[in-house]
Design a protein around this motif. Structure first.
Motif, PDB file in Angstrom:
ATOM      1  N   PHE A 103       0.862  -1.165   0.000  1.00 44.53           N
ATOM      2  CA  PHE A 103       0.000   0.000   0.000  1.00 44.53           C
ATOM      3  C   PHE A 103       0.904   1.221   0.000  1.00 44.53           C
ATOM      4  CE2 PHE A 103      -2.337  -3.390   2.128  1.00 44.53           C
ATOM      5  CZ  PHE A 103      -3.549  -3.372   1.453  1.00 44.53           C
ATOM      6  N   GLY A 104       1.133   1.796  -1.174  1.00 43.09           N
ATOM      7  CA  GLY A 104       2.053   2.918  -1.265  1.00 43.09           C
ATOM      8  C   GLY A 104       3.446   2.485  -0.855  1.00 43.09           C
ATOM      9  N   ARG A 114       8.325   0.050   5.788  1.00 38.24           N
ATOM     10  CA  ARG A 114       7.939   1.317   5.172  1.00 38.24           C
ATOM     11  C   ARG A 114       9.172   1.908   4.517  1.00 38.24           C
ATOM     12  NH1 ARG A 114       5.894   6.935   8.036  1.00 38.24           N
ATOM     13  NH2 ARG A 114       5.233   7.964   6.091  1.00 38.24           N
ATOM     14  N   ARG A 129      -0.790   5.048  12.866  1.00 35.29           N
ATOM     15  CA  ARG A 129      -0.538   6.106  11.882  1.00 35.29           C
ATOM     16  C   ARG A 129       0.879   6.667  12.009  1.00 35.29           C
ATOM     17  NH1 ARG A 129      -6.273   9.255  12.628  1.00 35.29           N
ATOM     18  NH2 ARG A 129      -7.275   8.621  10.670  1.00 35.29           N
ATOM     19  N   ARG A 177      -2.173   7.229   5.724  1.00 32.40           N
ATOM     20  CA  ARG A 177      -2.454   5.876   5.222  1.00 32.40           C
ATOM     21  C   ARG A 177      -3.804   5.367   5.729  1.00 32.40           C
ATOM     22  NH1 ARG A 177      -1.677   4.092   0.910  1.00 32.40           N
ATOM     23  NH2 ARG A 177       0.351   5.129   1.033  1.00 32.40           N
ATOM     24  N   LEU A 232      -8.423   1.998   5.384  1.00 29.54           N
ATOM     25  CA  LEU A 232      -7.073   2.017   4.842  1.00 29.54           C
ATOM     26  C   LEU A 232      -7.122   2.497   3.404  1.00 29.54           C
ATOM     27  CD1 LEU A 232      -4.050   1.124   5.336  1.00 29.54           C
ATOM     28  CD2 LEU A 232      -4.673  -1.030   4.238  1.00 29.54           C
ATOM     29  N   ARG A 233      -6.279   3.470   3.099  1.00 26.95           N
ATOM     30  CA  ARG A 233      -6.213   3.960   1.713  1.00 26.95           C
ATOM     31  C   ARG A 233      -5.539   2.907   0.858  1.00 26.95           C
ATOM     32  NH1 ARG A 233      -7.177   9.442   1.063  1.00 26.95           N
ATOM     33  NH2 ARG A 233      -7.190  10.707   2.980  1.00 26.95           N
TER      34      ARG A 233
END
Length: 237
Positions: free
Chosen positions: A148-149, A162, A217, A224, A235-236
């Protein structure tokens, strides 16, 4: 099967002794101490499976002890407080506690909350039967990694990265992230998250959800997880 070892830090002699007996009666092994400094020593010496920490104990208060434990371990922590004041609850959760129980408490309720946290711990580390199968996001089928990203979730190894760097999550935070990643873009209400993540079969305090979402977060990115006002979080994708 080895006994579950509980560290119990409580300065009230009557509560400490009565609770220790109640927990031992249902099969837990309990180390009970009256202050935070002894609690930290016992934690390091015994490596318990779960810690019960009263907020107001001498030597090293429960919130500070929780922070010290969280610096060293992801062992689940339940805070105990004689008050339901928001400041007690929030400080304990922000320190890294997984749940809290307000005193006076019923022994059966405390046992149920301990078992719920331990089940969640097993789920979040991949050892329990209820870990959700995350299906959203870009996924490498061979490795079980969701993307996710700039966030990567290894659903088999139970690790999060991340921008390529490891992100340290507590078991509760991991469980929460797995719930979001199982349905990206779908709004999950606080009550639903309490049921799925905290295993509450009854109405619980939604502050537990809000504080854990905020902690999550700060680790995976503020944007996010989106707040959908009046409904919950999503969640995006």
């Amino acid at each position: 099967m080895a006994e579950t070892h509980v560290l119990f830090v409580e300065d009230d002699d009557v509560i400490r002794e009565a609770t220790q007996l109640a927990l031992e009666r249902v099969g837990f092994a309990v180390t009970a101490v009256p202050d935070g400094l002894q609690g930290l020593e016992a934690f390091r010496a015994d490596l318990p499976d779960i810690a019960l920490l009263d907020v107001m104990v001498p030597g090293l208060d429960g919130v500070s002890l929780c922070r010290r434990i969280r610096d060293e371990s992801t062992v689940p922590v339940i805070m105990l407080s004689a008050r339901a004041d928001a400041i007690d609850v929030v400080l304990g959760l922000e320190a890294g506690a997984d749940d809290y129980v307000t005193k006076p408490f019923d022994g059966a309720v405390l046992v149920a909350r301990i078992r719920a946290v331990l089940r969640r711990f097993g789920h979040a580390t991949g050892t329990g039967p209820g870990t959700p199968a995350a299906t959203g996001g870009a996924q490498d089928e061979a490795s079980g990694v969701l993307v996710f990203g700039d966030v990567e979730i290894d659903t088999e190894g139970m690790e999060v990265r991340r921008e390529g760097a490891h992100v340290g999550l507590t078991p509760t935070e991991m469980r929460l992230l797995l719930e979001f990643s199982a349905a990206p873009g779908t709004v999950l209400s606080r009550d639903k998250l309490l049921e799925r993540v905290w295993d509450y079969g009854w109405g619980g305090d939604t502050r537990v959800v809000d504080v854990h979402v905020q902690r999550l977060r700060t680790k995976i990115g503020q944007d996010r997880i989106e707040t959908v006002r009046g409904f919950g979080y999503k969640l995006r994708a």
